[in-house]
Design an enzyme around this catalytic site. Structure first.
Site, mmCIF file in Angstrom:
data_model
loop_
_atom_site.group_PDB
_atom_site.id
_atom_site.type_symbol
_atom_site.label_atom_id
_atom_site.label_comp_id
_atom_site.label_asym_id
_atom_site.label_seq_id
_atom_site.Cartn_x
_atom_site.Cartn_y
_atom_site.Cartn_z
ATOM 1 N N GLU A 1 0.525 -1.122 0.088
ATOM 2 C CA GLU A 1 0.099 0.200 0.090
ATOM 3 C C GLU A 1 1.163 1.429 0.014
ATOM 4 O O GLU A 1 0.446 1.938 -0.842
ATOM 5 C CB GLU A 1 -0.810 0.182 1.117
ATOM 6 C CG GLU A 1 -2.098 -0.733 0.824
ATOM 7 C CD GLU A 1 -1.516 -2.715 1.350
ATOM 8 O OE1 GLU A 1 -0.637 -2.617 2.369
ATOM 9 O OE2 GLU A 1 -2.244 -2.979 2.041
ATOM 10 N N HIS B 1 -12.253 -3.928 9.847
ATOM 11 C CA HIS B 1 -12.354 -3.883 9.397
ATOM 12 C C HIS B 1 -13.298 -2.921 9.024
ATOM 13 O O HIS B 1 -14.151 -2.103 7.984
ATOM 14 C CB HIS B 1 -12.749 -5.319 8.233
ATOM 15 C CG HIS B 1 -12.047 -5.217 7.888
ATOM 16 N ND1 HIS B 1 -10.623 -5.452 7.811
ATOM 17 C CD2 HIS B 1 -11.737 -7.048 7.102
ATOM 18 C CE1 HIS B 1 -9.957 -6.646 7.200
ATOM 19 N NE2 HIS B 1 -10.569 -7.061 6.564
#
Lengths: 333, 345
Positions: B62, B131
């Site tokens: 990322e 999440h």
């Protein structure tokens, strides 16, 4: 422009005396400008955090001499040398250090934020490894738009310990991007020596080659060695082979972010050794051996000293930015 | 004109497709964006086949691929970066907060960074503490970023087009909860302002300010309240900057303020708005902030049942501010736990 013989595989040939002399001029200017800046810094005349490049000049100049104006360069917190080697303007650089309106970043960046699009010095950013993925993006654009140019990122051995470097070598390899990562290994991250930071058996060459990228090691205290190896690396990149890492072993003559420091923290690169192996001193001797007169060298040196003085005087006389510019440039139009 | 009812994700996909078609400097990077199903959420499905070298799957790195996109942006390209969950974008905070947000300013201008980051945030059943974060404040509080929250399919399309055409870093925080919501979406390309709140419903009694998943709940609450109170419903749209002017103008009229947050109250969008309004005018009510508890979002439905403010919570907060009795409405399991697939007007 220096020439490297294609036929001769030996690396230490065919750099003309003229080319070496031009390199010497650049290295000497970087050295003398920073020495003068250091003296001002100690008197609190420069209110911008400064990281001195003194000792590492052969790396910046050797690499910069291996690329052209259209090739791009990005640096880190220690980028005065990188910027000047790329053809930068010392006057505007010192203006930036002094926070002046006419500085490279209008006083908003300071010493850690060299930038000058006119010479394709794209920017420098002091968060160490950050420069590598950003440079990867610059190289991405070069490939995306089918340009022939390459991108060079400078970082230190400390930065090379950040994870994003390894992510990026893989990413640049995946997309076969023309990215040259120049690691200036000056043996210390601030005052931490390599042995306190790296596992036994740590091997940069194997790490880089493990990603399928090219690795070359150079003597960063030797202009000729850096120049020749950077030239090889750039030729490799231009063929579209993907990224490379050029690791240049060098000495930082000053502390991490100040001109003076406790010599007792240096074990390997003690003062005597640093001075003896100094790249500028060595290049000067080589030029003398090649027949360049003492008078010629002295005249170049006094001209560079005069130019550094003139640039600093220019910057001190230059105006500060207007207070309301605090609020400008947050966004581009 | 016939209606074109599109899902939120299809509106995003359509805008992306049109942007790629119109401007060759636009490209898309993110984990799985080249998949047939488009990064698992459908927002890029089929685009890799149409634009093979411009919709790029990337390694699970990322920090590196976001940094690469920032570098490509200040070199003149217009990347759209997709992070399927905000938690993964946290691995790339250096290129976002420290590099992209500062780049033009720290170089004294002339160094634009036209990057768009689409980051999915917030609630989704079964996803638990790591999440479902939203972290609006992180992006909203960083100068140099433009940050928007599209709350409807139309806004998802119009804001994405504006973001990509803007010369600055724009963060689009997409509520994953809204991905199945549908609306009539115009086929042509148009730009929604990146810095303006939107008054969705006119009313004289109370200003309700919401965004993302909370906005859709507030729209449902509007129907539940009916004629019992005149709700002026405002979609925040932009959280960097917050359009306090539009909100204050409404509160000046209604005198009452209710903010709906779908995140904990501390450093939230609601607290920010209440503070801004309270600085400029007296209120008839104590401003109300509906929000989640100051705990991570758990996974069990037995626990998430009381985590997010519901349409009933919002309706009753409005009614209490108006000194009217609560409504009784027992939410079904579907209403509590499944993402809405309603069609908005």
């Amino acid at each position: 422009m220096a020439i490297i013989s294609r036929k001769n595989k030996r690396q230490d040939v065919a750099l003309s005396t003229g080319a070496l002399l031009r390199a010497y001029e650049k290295m000497f200017l970087i050295r003398v400008a920073e020495e003068k800046i250091a003296a001002l810094y100690l008197k609190n005349k420069i209110m911008s955090f400064v990281h001195f490049y003194i000792g590492q000049e052969a790396v910046a100049v050797g690499v910069a001499d291996s690329i052209g104006l259209k090739d791009k360069m990005l640096g880190n917190h220690r980028s005065h040398g990188h910027y000047l080697a790329k053809g930068g303007d010392l006057k505007r650089m010192v203006c930036e250090l002094l926070g002046k309106e006419g500085g490279l970043a209008k006083g908003k960046g300071g010493s850690m934020h060299m930038v000058d699009r006119s010479v394709n010095f794209v920017g420098s950013t002091p968060i160490l490894g950050s420069v590598v993925p950003l440079s990867c993006g610059v190289a991405f654009e070069q490939k995306y738009n089918k340009r022939k140019s390459v991108t060079v990122a400078f970082l230190g051995d400390g930065a090379f310990e950040e994870g994003v470097i390894y992510e990026t070598i893989n990413l640049a390899g995946l997309f076969k991007l023309p990215l040259l990562i120049v690691v200036e290994n000056n043996l210390y991250s601030v005052n931490s020596p390599l042995k306190d930071r790296r596992a036994e058996g740590h091997n940069v060459a194997k790490i880089v080659r493990g990603f399928g990228a090219k690795y070359i090691k150079a003597d960063g205290k030797n202009y000729r060695d850096v120049r020749v190896k950077a030239g090889k690396m750039v030729a490799y990149l231009r063929k579209g082979n993907g990224p490379g890492v050029l690791e240049c072993f060098t000495h930082r003559h000053m502390a991490h972010s100040a001109p003076i420091f406790d010599e007792s923290s240096r074990k390997e690169d003690v003062l005597e050794k640093r001075l003896q192996q100094d790249s500028i001193k060595r290049l000067r001797s080589e030029l003398r051996r090649a027949g360049v007169s003492e008078k010629k060298l002295a005249s170049i040196e006094s001209e560079k000293i005069r130019y550094a003085d003139e640039s600093i005087a220019f910057a001190f006389a230059a105006p500060y930015p207007k207070p309301e510019t605090l609020y400008t440039n947050v966004f581009a139009r | 004109m016939s209606e074109r009812i599109l899902k939120y994700t299809d509106a995003v996909r359509e805008a992306t497709d049109q942007l790629l078609e119109k401007d060759s400097s636009v490209f898309v990077v993110g984990l799985g964006v080249s998949y047939k199903d488009g990064a698992a959420d459908g927002t890029t499905s089929g685009l890799a086949m149409k634009y093979p070298k411009r919709v790029l799957d990337v390694p699970v790195s990322e920090n590196a691929f976001t940094g690469m996109a920032v570098g490509a942006a200040f070199s003149g390209l217009r990347p759209i970066v997709h992070h399927g969950r905000v938690e993964f974008s946290l691995l790339a905070m250096d290129p976002i907060l420290t590099q992209a947000a500062k780049w033009n300013y720290m170089f004294g201008g002339g160094n634009p960074v036209p990057i768009t980051l689409r980051i999915a945030v917030g609630r989704q059943w079964g996803n638990g503490p790591q999440h479902t974060q939203s972290l609006y404040g992180l992006f909203g509080g960083t100068p140099g970023l433009k940050v928007v929250i599209p709350s409807t399919p139309r806004m998802a399309k119009g804001l994405l087009i504006s973001a990509v055409r803007d010369n600055n870093p724009v963060i689009i925080l997409e509520s994953r909860w809204l991905y199945k919501v549908k609306q009539d979406v115009p086929a042509e390309m148009w730009e929604e302002p990146l810095d303006k709140a939107k008054v969705l419903k006119k009313g004289a009694d109370i200003t309700v300010v919401a965004y993302g998943d909370g906005l859709v709940s507030a729209l449902e609450a509007y129907d539940l309240v009916g004629k019992s109170a005149g709700i002026e419903l405002i979609d925040v749209v932009s959280i960097n900057p917050v359009d306090n002017e539009t909100i204050a103008k409404s509160v000046a009229k209604t005198g009452r303020l209710l903010c709906v947050d779908t995140a904990p109250a501390a450093f939230s969008i609601g607290s920010e708005i209440i503070a801004a309004v309270a600085k400029v005018m007296p209120l008839k009510n104590k401003p109300v902030a509906l929000c989640t508890p100051a705990v991570p979002c758990p996974t069990s439905t037995a626990l998430t049942e009381s985590y997010y403010p519901t349409k009933v919570d919002i309706a009753n907060a409005v009614l209490r501010a108006m000194k009217k009795p609560d409504i009784k409405h027992v939410l079904t399991f579907e209403e509590l736990h499944l993402a809405p697939s309603i069609t908005l007007s």
